[in-house]
Design a protein around this motif. Sequence first.
Motif, PDB file in Angstrom:
ATOM      1  N   LYS A   1       0.827  -1.213   0.000  1.00 22.60           N
ATOM      2  CA  LYS A   1       0.000   0.000   0.000  1.00 22.60           C
ATOM      3  C   LYS A   1       0.859   1.259   0.000  1.00 22.60           C
ATOM      4  O   LYS A   1       0.492   2.264  -0.619  1.00 22.60           O
ATOM      5  CB  LYS A   1      -0.938  -0.009   1.205  1.00 22.60           C
ATOM      6  N   ARG A   2       1.996   1.198   0.693  1.00 25.08           N
ATOM      7  CA  ARG A   2       2.871   2.368   0.699  1.00 25.08           C
ATOM      8  C   ARG A   2       3.398   2.672  -0.697  1.00 25.08           C
ATOM      9  O   ARG A   2       3.578   3.835  -1.068  1.00 25.08           O
ATOM     10  CB  ARG A   2       4.021   2.153   1.684  1.00 25.08           C
ATOM     11  N   LYS A   3       3.656   1.641  -1.486  1.00 25.73           N
ATOM     12  CA  LYS A   3       4.082   1.837  -2.871  1.00 25.73           C
ATOM     13  C   LYS A   3       2.931   2.378  -3.715  1.00 25.73           C
ATOM     14  O   LYS A   3       3.091   3.298  -4.518  1.00 25.73           O
ATOM     15  CB  LYS A   3       4.583   0.518  -3.462  1.00 25.73           C
ATOM     16  N   ILE A   4       1.761   1.774  -3.523  1.00 27.79           N
ATOM     17  CA  ILE A   4       0.590   2.151  -4.312  1.00 27.79           C
ATOM     18  C   ILE A   4       0.178   3.591  -4.038  1.00 27.79           C
ATOM     19  O   ILE A   4      -0.186   4.337  -4.946  1.00 27.79           O
ATOM     20  CB  ILE A   4      -0.571   1.178  -4.006  1.00 27.79           C
ATOM     21  N   ASP A   5       0.258   3.996  -2.767  1.00 30.30           N
ATOM     22  CA  ASP A   5      -0.210   5.332  -2.389  1.00 30.30           C
ATOM     23  C   ASP A   5       0.766   6.451  -2.728  1.00 30.30           C
ATOM     24  O   ASP A   5       0.583   7.590  -2.304  1.00 30.30           O
ATOM     25  CB  ASP A   5      -0.539   5.362  -0.893  1.00 30.30           C
ATOM     26  N   GLN A   6       1.781   6.140  -3.499  1.00 30.33           N
ATOM     27  CA  GLN A   6       2.606   7.200  -4.061  1.00 30.33           C
ATOM     28  C   GLN A   6       1.856   7.904  -5.193  1.00 30.33           C
ATOM     29  O   GLN A   6       2.271   8.968  -5.653  1.00 30.33           O
ATOM     30  CB  GLN A   6       3.915   6.622  -4.593  1.00 30.33           C
ATOM     31  N   TYR A   7       0.746   7.316  -5.606  1.00 33.84           N
ATOM     32  CA  TYR A   7      -0.073   7.861  -6.697  1.00 33.84           C
ATOM     33  C   TYR A   7      -1.491   8.124  -6.193  1.00 33.84           C
ATOM     34  O   TYR A   7      -1.967   7.460  -5.277  1.00 33.84           O
ATOM     35  CB  TYR A   7      -0.114   6.884  -7.874  1.00 33.84           C
ATOM     36  N   ASP A   8      -2.173   9.089  -6.820  1.00 37.28           N
ATOM     37  CA  ASP A   8      -3.531   9.436  -6.392  1.00 37.28           C
ATOM     38  C   ASP A   8      -4.535   8.349  -6.748  1.00 37.28           C
ATOM     39  O   ASP A   8      -5.466   8.080  -5.988  1.00 37.28           O
ATOM     40  CB  ASP A   8      -3.963  10.773  -7.028  1.00 37.28           C
ATOM     41  N   THR A   9      -4.384   7.755  -7.917  1.00 38.45           N
ATOM     42  CA  THR A   9      -5.303   6.696  -8.334  1.00 38.45           C
ATOM     43  C   THR A   9      -4.523   5.548  -8.973  1.00 38.45           C
ATOM     44  O   THR A   9      -3.441   5.757  -9.528  1.00 38.45           O
ATOM     45  CB  THR A   9      -6.342   7.196  -9.360  1.00 38.45           C
ATOM     46  N   SER A  10      -5.074   4.360  -8.858  1.00 33.47           N
ATOM     47  CA  SER A  10      -4.465   3.170  -9.462  1.00 33.47           C
ATOM     48  C   SER A  10      -5.573   2.235  -9.919  1.00 33.47           C
ATOM     49  O   SER A  10      -6.693   2.269  -9.384  1.00 33.47           O
ATOM     50  CB  SER A  10      -3.562   2.436  -8.453  1.00 33.47           C
ATOM     51  N   ALA A  11      -5.273   1.414 -10.916  1.00 30.78           N
ATOM     52  CA  ALA A  11      -6.222   0.402 -11.369  1.00 30.78           C
ATOM     53  C   ALA A  11      -5.962  -0.899 -10.613  1.00 30.78           C
ATOM     54  O   ALA A  11      -4.826  -1.344 -10.512  1.00 30.78           O
ATOM     55  CB  ALA A  11      -6.085   0.180 -12.872  1.00 30.78           C
ATOM     56  N   VAL A  12      -7.007  -1.470 -10.053  1.00 35.16           N
ATOM     57  CA  VAL A  12      -6.897  -2.733  -9.329  1.00 35.16           C
ATOM     58  C   VAL A  12      -7.595  -3.826 -10.125  1.00 35.16           C
ATOM     59  O   VAL A  12      -8.754  -3.669 -10.516  1.00 35.16           O
ATOM     60  CB  VAL A  12      -7.522  -2.647  -7.927  1.00 35.16           C
ATOM     61  N   CYS A  13      -6.882  -4.891 -10.367  1.00 35.60           N
ATOM     62  CA  CYS A  13      -7.381  -6.000 -11.177  1.00 35.60           C
ATOM     63  C   CYS A  13      -7.341  -7.282 -10.350  1.00 35.60           C
ATOM     64  O   CYS A  13      -6.344  -7.554  -9.679  1.00 35.60           O
ATOM     65  CB  CYS A  13      -6.518  -6.140 -12.442  1.00 35.60           C
ATOM     66  N   MET A  14      -8.417  -8.039 -10.374  1.00 38.58           N
ATOM     67  CA  MET A  14      -8.421  -9.343  -9.728  1.00 38.58           C
ATOM     68  C   MET A  14      -8.890 -10.379 -10.732  1.00 38.58           C
ATOM     69  O   MET A  14      -9.875 -10.161 -11.448  1.00 38.58           O
ATOM     70  CB  MET A  14      -9.322  -9.360  -8.496  1.00 38.58           C
ATOM     71  N   LEU A  15      -8.152 -11.481 -10.806  1.00 39.66           N
ATOM     72  CA  LEU A  15      -8.557 -12.542 -11.716  1.00 39.66           C
ATOM     73  C   LEU A  15      -8.719 -13.849 -10.961  1.00 39.66           C
ATOM     74  O   LEU A  15      -8.037 -14.099  -9.972  1.00 39.66           O
ATOM     75  CB  LEU A  15      -7.574 -12.704 -12.873  1.00 39.66           C
ATOM     76  N   LYS A  16      -9.617 -14.661 -11.444  1.00 38.95           N
ATOM     77  CA  LYS A  16      -9.915 -15.944 -10.812  1.00 38.95           C
ATOM     78  C   LYS A  16      -9.848 -17.043 -11.856  1.00 38.95           C
ATOM     79  O   LYS A  16     -10.411 -16.909 -12.949  1.00 38.95           O
ATOM     80  CB  LYS A  16     -11.308 -15.905 -10.179  1.00 38.95           C
ATOM     81  N   ILE A  17      -9.141 -18.130 -11.536  1.00 36.27           N
ATOM     82  CA  ILE A  17      -9.122 -19.303 -12.419  1.00 36.27           C
ATOM     83  C   ILE A  17     -10.424 -20.060 -12.150  1.00 36.27           C
ATOM     84  O   ILE A  17     -10.551 -20.760 -11.141  1.00 36.27           O
ATOM     85  CB  ILE A  17      -7.900 -20.200 -12.132  1.00 36.27           C
ATOM     86  N   VAL A  18     -11.391 -19.902 -13.052  1.00 37.97           N
ATOM     87  CA  VAL A  18     -12.740 -20.397 -12.767  1.00 37.97           C
ATOM     88  C   VAL A  18     -12.869 -21.919 -12.911  1.00 37.97           C
ATOM     89  O   VAL A  18     -13.809 -22.519 -12.375  1.00 37.97           O
ATOM     90  CB  VAL A  18     -13.780 -19.691 -13.669  1.00 37.97           C
ATOM     91  N   ASN A  19     -11.940 -22.541 -13.624  1.00 37.06           N
ATOM     92  CA  ASN A  19     -12.002 -24.002 -13.759  1.00 37.06           C
ATOM     93  C   ASN A  19     -11.000 -24.713 -12.851  1.00 37.06           C
ATOM     94  O   ASN A  19     -10.625 -25.850 -13.092  1.00 37.06           O
ATOM     95  CB  ASN A  19     -11.805 -24.423 -15.216  1.00 37.06           C
ATOM     96  N   MET A  20     -10.580 -24.010 -11.781  1.00 31.97           N
ATOM     97  CA  MET A  20      -9.581 -24.586 -10.878  1.00 31.97           C
ATOM     98  C   MET A  20     -10.092 -25.842 -10.172  1.00 31.97           C
ATOM     99  O   MET A  20      -9.373 -26.841 -10.054  1.00 31.97           O
ATOM    100  CB  MET A  20      -9.185 -23.533  -9.826  1.00 31.97           C
ATOM    101  N   GLN A  21     -11.334 -25.792  -9.718  1.00 30.42           N
ATOM    102  CA  GLN A  21     -11.898 -26.956  -9.030  1.00 30.42           C
ATOM    103  C   GLN A  21     -11.980 -28.152  -9.966  1.00 30.42           C
ATOM    104  O   GLN A  21     -11.648 -29.284  -9.591  1.00 30.42           O
ATOM    105  CB  GLN A  21     -13.285 -26.619  -8.478  1.00 30.42           C
TER     106      GLN A  21
END
Length: 370
Positions: free
Chosen positions: A225-245
């Motif tokens: 978070k300390r690295k991220i908060d060097q900027y005012d805004t950032s894009a956050v991406c989350m991915l899920k392997i949907v066929n993992m099970q």
Amino acid sequence: MEVLLLIIAIIILLVVIIVFLMLYNMSVHKKIETFSNLNQKIMSLNVLQEFMDTISEEKSADEKISKINEILIEKYDIKYSTIVVYNGAEYIIKATNVEERHWGTLRNLHAEDIFKDSIETATPKYITVDKEGERLPYQKLEFGRAKSAMFFPLYIDNIYIGYWIIESGKPHDFDNIDTTILEVVKNNIISVIRTIDKQNVIENIVRDDEFTGLKSEEYLYGEGKRKIDQYDTSAVCMLKIVNMQEINEEYGRHTGNQVITKVSQTILQNIASEYVCVRYMGPKFAIVFSGIEVEGMTGLVEDMKKNIEALKIEQVEEDVYEGEEPQEVSPIVNIVVTTYYKGTALEGTTKKLEKYLDSAQKQESQINYI
């Protein structure tokens, strides 16, 4: 006779003048004392504000407590100040301006007879020497460093957590110090320790994932978070392997672990090193594109999804039944992206993305912007 009366009159006049001057001096002294107390209270408020400002800074928990100790030393003109905390296993020096060769002594003051009553009764202890050649009872190999010391045991909710000790190189240097102010400072130190304790816990439970080498989710809320908060805004991406099970059930868990490893490698190959990527939980990964608008990384996320789903991963030998040929598997990912604003709760942002992925249709595989 007249001379005698004159002398008596002069004496009476002098007595009146002396009484007046004494009363005036007392009044002036009281005003000075009131001003001094008011000034100390104002300074304490200013110090408290600096404490609060330090807590809100994007620093590690250890950096914050060290800065607070520096503030104490500067504002109260303290020669030496040391904060020691018990972490459940041992006493740790969290902040000090004393040379490292003396740390062994300072982190074992709880074992000194002279401070045991202070700890048991939760009251400060003041000790000093009378002559230059003497040394304080807890000093083992040192003579000239400290000649006066005040020891403050620290308690949170009646639980002993450590101590704060201030020291001076002069005998009797704390004889006339306002202990009420120091009690306020001690309470402020306790408040700071309580406030940053949760941050310290988060920083200490960060782990490297066994299969990917990536940091765990907790990394996002500390150093990440300390690295991220060097900027005012950032894009956050989350991915899920949907066929993992399905992969785990049909091709085996060793193969599933290999899929996790290959997907993480592909993600890292598709993003710049300054971006933050963690193994979020199970089949999910979180990536923060620091300082990048969502619109600016659309193509990057599309390429990453395409490259991940193009993977052909051979079934691990341990999962292949005797007489059968190993098969190939390919991960399928569902991705969601949003904007994170500096100063807001990053954990709230990631939980929102996680909730979206977990509530999506089981086989959904697309890029979603929310």
